[in-house]
Design an enzyme around this catalytic site. Structure first.
Site, short mmCIF file in Angstrom:
data_model
loop_
_atom_site.label_atom_id
_atom_site.label_comp_id
_atom_site.label_asym_id
_atom_site.label_seq_id
_atom_site.Cartn_x
_atom_site.Cartn_y
_atom_site.Cartn_z
N ASP A 1 -1.33 12.23 -3.05
CA ASP A 1 -1.56 12.64 -1.67
C ASP A 1 -0.47 13.61 -1.20
O ASP A 1 -0.74 14.57 -0.48
CB ASP A 1 -1.58 11.42 -0.75
CG ASP A 1 -2.79 10.54 -0.98
OD1 ASP A 1 -3.60 10.86 -1.87
OD2 ASP A 1 -2.93 9.52 -0.29
N CYS B 1 5.12 8.92 -7.93
CA CYS B 1 4.64 7.55 -7.68
C CYS B 1 4.25 6.85 -8.98
O CYS B 1 4.35 5.63 -9.08
CB CYS B 1 3.43 7.57 -6.75
SG CYS B 1 3.67 8.47 -5.20
N GLU C 1 -6.38 12.82 4.94
CA GLU C 1 -5.32 12.35 5.82
C GLU C 1 -4.69 13.52 6.55
O GLU C 1 -4.45 14.57 5.96
CB GLU C 1 -4.24 11.62 5.00
CG GLU C 1 -4.72 10.34 4.38
CD GLU C 1 -3.64 9.64 3.57
OE1 GLU C 1 -3.85 8.47 3.22
OE2 GLU C 1 -2.60 10.27 3.28
N SER D 1 -2.18 9.50 7.16
CA SER D 1 -1.25 9.00 6.16
C SER D 1 -0.53 7.79 6.71
O SER D 1 -0.32 7.66 7.92
CB SER D 1 -0.24 10.09 5.81
OG SER D 1 0.89 9.54 5.16
N CYS E 1 6.06 6.59 -2.21
CA CYS E 1 6.71 7.01 -0.96
C CYS E 1 7.35 5.82 -0.25
O CYS E 1 6.75 4.75 -0.11
CB CYS E 1 5.70 7.70 -0.07
SG CYS E 1 4.99 9.18 -0.83
N CYS F 1 0.49 5.27 -6.71
CA CYS F 1 0.15 6.03 -5.51
C CYS F 1 -0.94 5.32 -4.70
O CYS F 1 -1.61 4.41 -5.19
CB CYS F 1 -0.28 7.45 -5.89
SG CYS F 1 -0.11 8.65 -4.54
N ASP F 2 -1.12 5.77 -3.47
CA ASP F 2 -1.87 5.04 -2.44
C ASP F 2 -3.18 4.40 -2.89
O ASP F 2 -3.44 3.24 -2.62
CB ASP F 2 -2.21 5.98 -1.27
CG ASP F 2 -0.99 6.40 -0.48
OD1 ASP F 2 0.13 6.15 -0.96
OD2 ASP F 2 -1.15 6.97 0.60
N LYS F 3 -4.06 5.18 -3.52
CA LYS F 3 -5.40 4.69 -3.82
C LYS F 3 -5.45 3.84 -5.07
O LYS F 3 -6.47 3.21 -5.36
CB LYS F 3 -6.37 5.87 -3.98
CG LYS F 3 -7.12 6.33 -2.76
CD LYS F 3 -6.48 6.03 -1.44
CE LYS F 3 -6.05 7.26 -0.69
NZ LYS F 3 -4.71 7.76 -0.95
#
Length: 561
Positions: A86, A54, A451, A477, A199, A127-129
């Site tokens: 993650d 990511c 998650e 997730s 992702c 990435c996500d955060k």
């Protein structure tokens, strides 16, 4: 700040005057010359790392932004911030650090920008955060800022199938259910992740990048670009140029991140079928920006915004496919025309949303089915429902797309951790009609609100996705789908009713009446509550212990300040 003040009105405190000779001496060592001390200092907060695909493509984006800022008259300074993968930590103790990393990212960006008296900041995350972490920091500081998304990943390919990270998690479930052999599992593992980028579905990273674009804090069309495509690097450079113009105009984040802007972001999340995590993160960003936003606001917007996009996890397509048929600007134009978007909101370019979307077609291309016409949506209402009931008096979040029935009543199968749950699923002990309860995974109890992608993917892989429910005080997730309910609050660790559920109790998940009910009479619940004892903290030192002491309930965004 007065627009007539110098562009370096913040950084001049460390660059002007005889007494700042030591400061200038330090800055000369990192590349400042005599002509640079009057320029605005622009921080570039780069989340580059080789921890995860990511983020591994972010460095060249930071370099392009740096060059563009310099050419536009700013003085760039690049600094780093962390990430947690993650996809790598999922299903392990390490995943407890994932949501915590949102706060670490926000704190680190705030610390660097404020300590060094920077005039503005460009943040780059993958990435996500990374996205909510950066936006929380930006909202707190309220200095000119822009967000640059590191970009989405392209699809992996194996035996004619498009793959992404969720394909691998689901393959594990299929393999455990003897529906897939070793060779196919290995083939999926080796081909699912072809290179750099976050992702690929409308999972949390792409959901949050889309929400930030809808909010006006990143450039139009930038939220769904592929990490490896040349347009992504050019977008990073253009972001640098736009940020220098924002400094000149003194266009500040809180002028952009208004209540209306958050409503726009929520509308786009609903229309694109985005992640449940958007609820948690947008609440936290709003808190940082001091904008009133509550969990029930998501439900109000859900009722009037249809799901227009057929995107994974519950749909067929990936974010990069979405990009090539118009992406977020196309969806926003459709919502604007339907009166579901605030067109008068400002964006980081200085234009309003309506002005930004002026040349976007009114309808999506007719030769595709990724974005549906407004008149024939995939679902007439949004997919992220806020449920309440005796199991969630503060509310919880259910993702109700892609399920055959939005109502399930069944016996509770109670697990005290994610690991216990996954073991039971892979052992074949979960039956159709069961309601899995995973507790003590909340913000305080986990701590860190892991998650549950491994259990939910294993359920799908085992063929139980349409017949099993799952509720948790943890998170899901963005890759999760099925009849799943997360963010149950109050959480078990603080005495929430989810901590009182016993094996075999009847539970009803009802996404029609928006209720989550433990079918046990009040007197019995009170007796159980009187006997309940809070568990000892799982951590007594370090970042997880500090987080558990500070973190709020999920219904407020799991904030720490």
């Amino acid at each position: 700040m007065n627009p007539n003040e110098p562009l370096n009105s913040r950084s001049r405190i460390i660059t002007e005057g005889v007494q700042r000779a030591p400061n200038r001496s330090m800055l000369r060592a990192v590349g400042f010359g005599d002509g640079d001390f009057t320029k605005p200092i622009v921080g570039i907060a780069s989340a580059h790392s080789t921890i995860t695909p990511c983020n591994m493509g972010i460095r060249p984006l930071a370099e392009r932004a740096e060059a563009a800022i310099r050419d536009a008259g700013g003085m760039p300074q690049t600094f780093g911030t962390i990430t947690v993968s993650d996809g790598i930590s999922m299903g392990t103790e390490g995943m407890k650090y994932s949501l915590v990393s949102r706060e670490v990212i926000a704190d680190s960006i705030e610390t660097a920008v404020m300590a060094q008296s920077m005039d503005a900041v460009l943040t780059i995350g993958g990435c996500d955060k990374n996205m909510p972490g950066a936006m929380i920091g930006i909202a707190r500081m309220n200095v000119p800022a822009i967000f640059v998304y590191g970009g989405t990943i392209k699809a992996g390919k194996f035996r004619g199938r498009d793959l992404n990270i969720v394909s691998v998690f689901e393959a594990v479930g299929a393999h455990s259910a003897s529906k897939m052999d070793d060779e196919e599992l290995r083939g999926i593992e080796c081909h699912a992740i072809p290179g750099a980028g976050s992702c690929g579905g409308m999972y949390t990273a792409n959901t949050m990048s889309s929400a930030i674009e809808a909010m006006g804090m990143s450039l139009p069309g930038s939220s769904t670009m592929a990490a490896v495509d040349p347009e992504k690097a050019e977008s990073a450079a253009q972001s640098g140029r736009v940020l220098v113009e924002a400094i000149k105009k003194q266009l500040l984040p809180r002028q952009i991140m208004t209540r209306k802007a958050f409503e726009n972001a929520i509308a786009v999340v609903m229309a694109t079928g985005g992640s449940t995590n958007a609820v948690l993160h947008l609440l936290a960003i709003a808190h940082a920006a001091e904008v009133p936003l509550a969990i029930d606001d998501f439900e109000e917007i859900r009722k009037r915004v249809p799901v227009l996009c057929d995107l994974k996890p519950s749909g067929k397509y990936l974010a990069n496919d979405f990009h090539h048929v118009g992406g977020v600007p196309q969806v926003m134009k459709m919502l604007l025309n339907a009166g579901l978007l605030h067109g008068d909101c400002l964006t980081i370019t200085g234009q309003t949303i309506a002005e930004t979307l002026a040349n976007v077609p009114d309808a999506p291309p007719t030769d595709q089915d990724i974005i549906r016409p407004f008149e024939t949506p995939i679902y007439k209402q949004g997919h992220l429902a806020i449920l309440r009931g005796n199991l969630a008096t503060e509310g919880c979040v259910a993702k109700i797309t892609g399920v055959k029935s939005p109502i399930l009543t069944g016996p509770a199968r109670v697990f005290e951790s994610e690991e216990e749950t996954l073991t039971a699923i892979l052992a074949g002990t979960i039956n159709p009609g069961d309601v899995l309860v995973i507790r003590y995974e909340g913000p305080k109890g986990g701590p860190g609100m892991r998650e549950m992608l491994a259990p939910t993917s294993a359920i799908i892989g085992a063929g139980l996705g349409d017949s099993v429910g799952l509720i948790t005080d943890g998170r899901f997730s963005g890759g999760t789908y099925g009849l799943v309910v997360g963010h149950v609050a109050p959480e078990a660790a603080v005495g929430g009713t989810i901590g009182l559920v016993e094996e075999g109790d009847s539970i009803t998940i009802d996404a029609i009446t928006l209720s989550l009910t433990l079918n046990v009479d009040a007197a019995e619940l009170e007796a159980r509550r009187a006997a309940w004892q809070p568990p000892a903290p799982r951590y007594t030192r370090g970042v997880l212990a500090k987080y558990a002491k500070l973190v709020s309930t999920a219904s407020m965004g799991a904030v720490t300040d």
